[in-house]
Design an enzyme around this catalytic site. Structure first.
Site, PDB file in Angstrom:
ATOM      1  N   HIS A  86      68.477  14.446 -18.196  1.00 33.58           N
ATOM      2  CA  HIS A  86      68.185  14.181 -16.784  1.00 33.58           C
ATOM      3  C   HIS A  86      66.719  13.782 -16.612  1.00 33.58           C
ATOM      4  O   HIS A  86      66.413  12.767 -15.985  1.00 33.58           O
ATOM      5  CB  HIS A  86      68.510  15.451 -15.981  1.00 33.58           C
ATOM      6  CG  HIS A  86      68.275  15.366 -14.519  1.00 33.58           C
ATOM      7  ND1 HIS A  86      69.307  15.334 -13.612  1.00 33.58           N
ATOM      8  CD2 HIS A  86      67.139  15.336 -13.792  1.00 33.58           C
ATOM      9  CE1 HIS A  86      68.807  15.279 -12.388  1.00 33.58           C
ATOM     10  NE2 HIS A  86      67.487  15.285 -12.466  1.00 33.58           N
ATOM     11  N   GLU A  87      65.806  14.571 -17.180  1.00 33.66           N
ATOM     12  CA  GLU A  87      64.372  14.307 -16.996  1.00 33.66           C
ATOM     13  C   GLU A  87      63.943  13.035 -17.728  1.00 33.66           C
ATOM     14  O   GLU A  87      63.143  12.259 -17.201  1.00 33.66           O
ATOM     15  CB  GLU A  87      63.538  15.505 -17.454  1.00 33.66           C
ATOM     16  CG  GLU A  87      63.832  16.804 -16.703  1.00 33.66           C
ATOM     17  CD  GLU A  87      63.824  16.700 -15.191  1.00 33.66           C
ATOM     18  OE1 GLU A  87      63.092  15.853 -14.627  1.00 33.66           O
ATOM     19  OE2 GLU A  87      64.578  17.462 -14.543  1.00 33.66           O
ATOM     20  N   GLN A 113      58.567  12.263 -10.024  1.00 36.31           N
ATOM     21  CA  GLN A 113      59.119  13.000  -8.888  1.00 36.31           C
ATOM     22  C   GLN A 113      58.019  13.596  -8.007  1.00 36.31           C
ATOM     23  O   GLN A 113      58.291  13.963  -6.872  1.00 36.31           O
ATOM     24  CB  GLN A 113      60.056  14.114  -9.358  1.00 36.31           C
ATOM     25  CG  GLN A 113      61.370  13.602  -9.889  1.00 36.31           C
ATOM     26  CD  GLN A 113      62.284  14.745 -10.216  1.00 36.31           C
ATOM     27  OE1 GLN A 113      62.194  15.341 -11.293  1.00 36.31           O
ATOM     28  NE2 GLN A 113      63.163  15.079  -9.283  1.00 36.31           N
ATOM     29  N   CYS A 148      69.653  17.295  -8.182  1.00 40.06           N
ATOM     30  CA  CYS A 148      68.319  16.759  -8.427  1.00 40.06           C
ATOM     31  C   CYS A 148      67.447  17.073  -7.232  1.00 40.06           C
ATOM     32  O   CYS A 148      67.880  16.953  -6.077  1.00 40.06           O
ATOM     33  CB  CYS A 148      68.410  15.247  -8.639  1.00 40.06           C
ATOM     34  SG  CYS A 148      66.825  14.444  -8.917  1.00 40.06           S
ATOM     35  N   LEU A 149      66.207  17.462  -7.496  1.00 36.64           N
ATOM     36  CA  LEU A 149      65.277  17.761  -6.413  1.00 36.64           C
ATOM     37  C   LEU A 149      64.996  16.532  -5.553  1.00 36.64           C
ATOM     38  O   LEU A 149      64.648  16.663  -4.384  1.00 36.64           O
ATOM     39  CB  LEU A 149      63.970  18.331  -6.977  1.00 36.64           C
ATOM     40  CG  LEU A 149      64.102  19.643  -7.727  1.00 36.64           C
ATOM     41  CD1 LEU A 149      62.767  20.058  -8.323  1.00 36.64           C
ATOM     42  CD2 LEU A 149      64.664  20.737  -6.837  1.00 36.64           C
ATOM     43  N   GLY A 191      63.730  21.488 -13.848  1.00 33.29           N
ATOM     44  CA  GLY A 191      62.911  20.470 -14.490  1.00 33.29           C
ATOM     45  C   GLY A 191      62.333  19.550 -13.433  1.00 33.29           C
ATOM     46  O   GLY A 191      62.909  19.395 -12.359  1.00 33.29           O
ATOM     47  N   HIS A 214      64.760  10.122 -15.528  1.00 31.27           N
ATOM     48  CA  HIS A 214      63.782   9.905 -14.445  1.00 31.27           C
ATOM     49  C   HIS A 214      62.646   9.007 -14.914  1.00 31.27           C
ATOM     50  O   HIS A 214      62.212   8.114 -14.189  1.00 31.27           O
ATOM     51  CB  HIS A 214      63.194  11.232 -13.958  1.00 31.27           C
ATOM     52  CG  HIS A 214      63.983  11.886 -12.881  1.00 31.27           C
ATOM     53  ND1 HIS A 214      64.272  11.283 -11.681  1.00 31.27           N
ATOM     54  CD2 HIS A 214      64.527  13.133 -12.821  1.00 31.27           C
ATOM     55  CE1 HIS A 214      64.969  12.106 -10.928  1.00 31.27           C
ATOM     56  NE2 HIS A 214      65.141  13.238 -11.593  1.00 31.27           N
TER      57      HIS A 214
END
Length: 183
Positions: free
Chosen positions: A152-153, A67, A110-111, A62, A156
């Site tokens: 999670h998304e 991000q 996480c990226l 995701g 963000h």
């Protein structure tokens, strides 16, 4: 959210979009709540395509718009649920309307915090409502890893990263690891 997966392609097998750099923890765009999307046009479609390509190029499950440096409320996803069913899509102006069940603690990454993952509590069921790139209503319901991804998304887009939900020794370990990276 980080995870390996297949490349994004349209029905004819061509990749769409241009990869964008992932913003790393410390970038203010990750800590600021995102603005609602008000224009449903080609630039939004291009952003979503770019987010998919970026997610796949980075082996993610995701990616939220902030991000990739765009402070708008949108995210893309491609991950499996607890029944091994694959879910691929996007949500614009998402609202997490339900997150329930007995929280499960599993490793999460996480990226925007590359190479790190920590045991993170998340609810095993989540529901997100919003719209698609054309402004049509969508409702996405997930279980297992997919529910984790949705939570999670959405986090963000509110200016949070997954380490914000950690507590106790796990949080201290995460903060030490982040400080060590920034040296």
């Amino acid at each position: 959210m980080s995870k390996k997966t297949a490349a994004h392609a349209d029905r004819r097998g061509r990749r769409r979009g241009t990869p964008r750099p992932i913003r790393l923890l410390g970038d203010p765009v990750l800590r600021t709540g995102c603005d609602p999307v008000t224009r449903f046009d080609e630039s939004l479609e291009r952003l979503v395509d770019d987010m998919f390509i970026t997610m796949y190029d980075e082996d993610g499950a995701g990616v939220a718009a902030n991000q990739v440096g765009v402070p708008l409320r949108a995210f893309v996803y491609d991950c499996k649920d607890d029944r091994d069913r694959r879910h691929v899509g996007h949500v614009v102006n998402p609202v997490l309307v339900a997150a329930d069940g007995e929280p499960l603690v599993e490793r999460e990454g996480c990226l925007s915090l590359p190479g790190m993952n920590f045991p993170t509590p998340r609810f095993p069921h989540a529901v997100v409502e919003g719209v698609d790139v054309k402004g049509r209503p969508v409702r996405v319901e997930g279980t297992g890893y997919f529910a984790r991804c949705l939570q999670h998304e959405c986090g963000h887009l509110d200016g949070e990263v997954y380490v914000d939900v950690l507590s106790g020794d796990t949080r201290r370990e995460a903060m030490r690891a982040i400080r060590a990276l920034n040296r």
